[in-house]
Design an enzyme around this catalytic site. Sequence first.
Site, PDB file in Angstrom:
ATOM      1  N   ALA A 267      12.830  -5.758  -4.991  1.00 34.95           N
ATOM      2  CA  ALA A 267      12.499  -4.714  -5.961  1.00 34.95           C
ATOM      3  C   ALA A 267      11.966  -5.223  -7.288  1.00 34.95           C
ATOM      4  O   ALA A 267      11.335  -4.456  -8.023  1.00 34.95           O
ATOM      5  CB  ALA A 267      13.730  -3.839  -6.215  1.00 34.95           C
ATOM      6  N   GLY A 268      12.226  -6.483  -7.655  1.00 36.44           N
ATOM      7  CA  GLY A 268      11.798  -6.947  -8.967  1.00 36.44           C
ATOM      8  C   GLY A 268      10.283  -7.031  -9.094  1.00 36.44           C
ATOM      9  O   GLY A 268       9.597  -7.300  -8.113  1.00 36.44           O
ATOM     10  N   PRO A 269       9.748  -6.722 -10.295  1.00 40.43           N
ATOM     11  CA  PRO A 269      10.458  -6.365 -11.523  1.00 40.43           C
ATOM     12  C   PRO A 269      10.741  -4.873 -11.694  1.00 40.43           C
ATOM     13  O   PRO A 269      11.276  -4.472 -12.716  1.00 40.43           O
ATOM     14  CB  PRO A 269       9.499  -6.847 -12.610  1.00 40.43           C
ATOM     15  CG  PRO A 269       8.144  -6.674 -12.004  1.00 40.43           C
ATOM     16  CD  PRO A 269       8.315  -6.984 -10.531  1.00 40.43           C
ATOM     17  N   GLY A 271       8.499  -1.940 -10.862  1.00 43.34           N
ATOM     18  CA  GLY A 271       7.458  -0.922 -10.967  1.00 43.34           C
ATOM     19  C   GLY A 271       7.417   0.016  -9.779  1.00 43.34           C
ATOM     20  O   GLY A 271       7.435   1.244  -9.931  1.00 43.34           O
ATOM     21  N   LYS A 272       7.352  -0.535  -8.580  1.00 44.57           N
ATOM     22  CA  LYS A 272       7.308   0.312  -7.386  1.00 44.57           C
ATOM     23  C   LYS A 272       8.640   1.032  -7.191  1.00 44.57           C
ATOM     24  O   LYS A 272       8.667   2.187  -6.741  1.00 44.57           O
ATOM     25  CB  LYS A 272       6.967  -0.532  -6.159  1.00 44.57           C
ATOM     26  CG  LYS A 272       5.581  -1.176  -6.213  1.00 44.57           C
ATOM     27  CD  LYS A 272       5.313  -1.985  -4.965  1.00 44.57           C
ATOM     28  CE  LYS A 272       3.996  -2.747  -5.069  1.00 44.57           C
ATOM     29  NZ  LYS A 272       4.090  -3.881  -6.051  1.00 44.57           N
ATOM     30  N   GLU A 291      17.489  -7.145  -5.251  1.00 40.53           N
ATOM     31  CA  GLU A 291      16.765  -8.210  -5.940  1.00 40.53           C
ATOM     32  C   GLU A 291      17.650  -9.441  -6.019  1.00 40.53           C
ATOM     33  O   GLU A 291      18.819  -9.359  -6.391  1.00 40.53           O
ATOM     34  CB  GLU A 291      16.342  -7.762  -7.340  1.00 40.53           C
ATOM     35  CG  GLU A 291      15.715  -8.845  -8.190  1.00 40.53           C
ATOM     36  CD  GLU A 291      14.527  -9.534  -7.524  1.00 40.53           C
ATOM     37  OE1 GLU A 291      14.523 -10.788  -7.513  1.00 40.53           O
ATOM     38  OE2 GLU A 291      13.645  -8.837  -6.985  1.00 40.53           O
ATOM     39  N   ASP A 319      20.520 -11.413  -1.549  1.00 43.70           N
ATOM     40  CA  ASP A 319      19.444 -12.071  -0.815  1.00 43.70           C
ATOM     41  C   ASP A 319      18.964 -11.119   0.279  1.00 43.70           C
ATOM     42  O   ASP A 319      19.716 -10.787   1.199  1.00 43.70           O
ATOM     43  CB  ASP A 319      19.966 -13.371  -0.213  1.00 43.70           C
ATOM     44  CG  ASP A 319      18.887 -14.158   0.513  1.00 43.70           C
ATOM     45  OD1 ASP A 319      17.775 -13.636   0.699  1.00 43.70           O
ATOM     46  OD2 ASP A 319      19.181 -15.308   0.914  1.00 43.70           O
ATOM     47  N   ASP A 336       7.964  -5.163  -0.229  1.00 47.62           N
ATOM     48  CA  ASP A 336       6.848  -5.759  -0.962  1.00 47.62           C
ATOM     49  C   ASP A 336       7.175  -7.238  -1.083  1.00 47.62           C
ATOM     50  O   ASP A 336       7.811  -7.672  -2.035  1.00 47.62           O
ATOM     51  CB  ASP A 336       6.716  -5.081  -2.329  1.00 47.62           C
ATOM     52  CG  ASP A 336       5.573  -5.649  -3.154  1.00 47.62           C
ATOM     53  OD1 ASP A 336       4.680  -6.273  -2.575  1.00 47.62           O
ATOM     54  OD2 ASP A 336       5.602  -5.484  -4.392  1.00 47.62           O
ATOM     55  N   CYS A 389       0.688  -8.479  -2.120  1.00 45.64           N
ATOM     56  CA  CYS A 389      -0.458  -8.494  -3.040  1.00 45.64           C
ATOM     57  C   CYS A 389      -1.303  -9.733  -2.739  1.00 45.64           C
ATOM     58  O   CYS A 389      -1.724 -10.462  -3.625  1.00 45.64           O
ATOM     59  CB  CYS A 389      -0.009  -8.444  -4.496  1.00 45.64           C
ATOM     60  SG  CYS A 389       1.108  -9.762  -5.002  1.00 45.64           S
TER      61      CYS A 389
END
Length: 454
Positions: A267-269, A271-272, A291, A319, A336, A389
């Site tokens: 999940a970090g940081p 935004g999504k 995270e 983890d 992600d 990404c």
Amino acid sequence: MSRPRGRRVDPARAAALEVLRAVRAEDGYTNLVLPAVLSQHGLTGRDAAFVTELAAGTVRRQATYDAVLAACIDRPLRKVETAVLDALRLGTHQLLGMRVPAHAAISTTVDLVRAKVSQGAGGFANAVLRKVSARDLAAWIDEVAPSSDADAHGHLAVAESHPRWVVDALASAVGEDELAALLAADNVPPRVTLVARPGRATRDELPGTPTPYSPYGVTLEGGDPAAVPAVAEGRAGVQDEGSQLVALALAAAPVEGRDERWVDLCAGPGGKASLLAALAAERGAALTGVELHHHRARLVARAASSGGGAGFAGVVQADATRAPYADASADRILLDAPCTGLGALRRRPEARWRRTPGDLAELVALQRTLLAEAGRVLRPGGALLYATCSPVLAETAEVVTAVLGDHPELRLDDVRPHLPAVPDADGPLPGSVQLWPHRHATDAMFLALLRRTS
């Protein structure tokens, strides 16, 4: 070594030199280092914009400028003092990549070197930059880059300032016909994109031009995003449109039965996670973030609690390769995955110089483990979105194909109907989506939708 007093050093160029030093010596990220340096020097407005273009543009074009400088210096660049080399790169960008008069670019760089290093180093910088100023960028590329006929990828590596291995990997993903356009797009500074988190803010509250594909985004023409009230209050945020589309695709995918437990496994940081939590709240669902790293978990908690409202159930520091969830327990999962970031080089230009083929191999192993674990947590009838990404095939199609081969209970679904407004985005696997900076003006996000059949 003496550093004689001379003309006053231009504060904008001194700030840009500090940014380059932090990126090189401290593994800083240009976009994260810049705000602190600008604040320290009290630079705003046009001066801040100048520093941003000077520093970020120099980092982007480093390979091109180093090839030019190597042609103008009679010894290997590794033997040039690092502070001097950083300043020479800044001067070269002003000469070849910005509309700075040659005399101003040379004299201010020489003053900088004299003040930061020595009088003699200033004379050396003067001689080198005068040689650089003898040609424009196109002429220098013709001089220092391999012939495109003899070595097309080698030519592009110098002309568009990417490591050769990155050029090869991106060519396999996008194809030779679009390779030059993709590499050129990586060197165009992206405009700031904002997202209005549904239920917390509306797009009408935000200044800027509506994004073409996300119904929640706008692109800013300029200014400080933090000055926008909805951003300052956490009801909106800075988020590339491609990242917005990742969250929207997962939220739009149909699920069978219960739709209450949403999980963002990396999940970090945040935004999504913030956007997903806001979407979850509208349906009475709740999202939990996972995270590994403490500081990033705190960022997720801060962003998603303000942006996601009642749809954010909290963040678990754990983890994700051993996710703290029972088998078949989540309705929707976003993975992600950590990746090379080679699809986000517009925003993180230094990533191209830090990543290696060895990094790629390690990340692929991690991605496969994470995706298999996400499949374990996904319940039958639920939806799992794998995103990176990076468009590199080893991190996209090959990861998904390998996990599907090892886990027959998982199957690939078609994510494209859930992003109907996005044209020309077919990914390397049937039903997957690949976004591109040169086609969509987004980061090169890859999306694959998976289902669990039993």
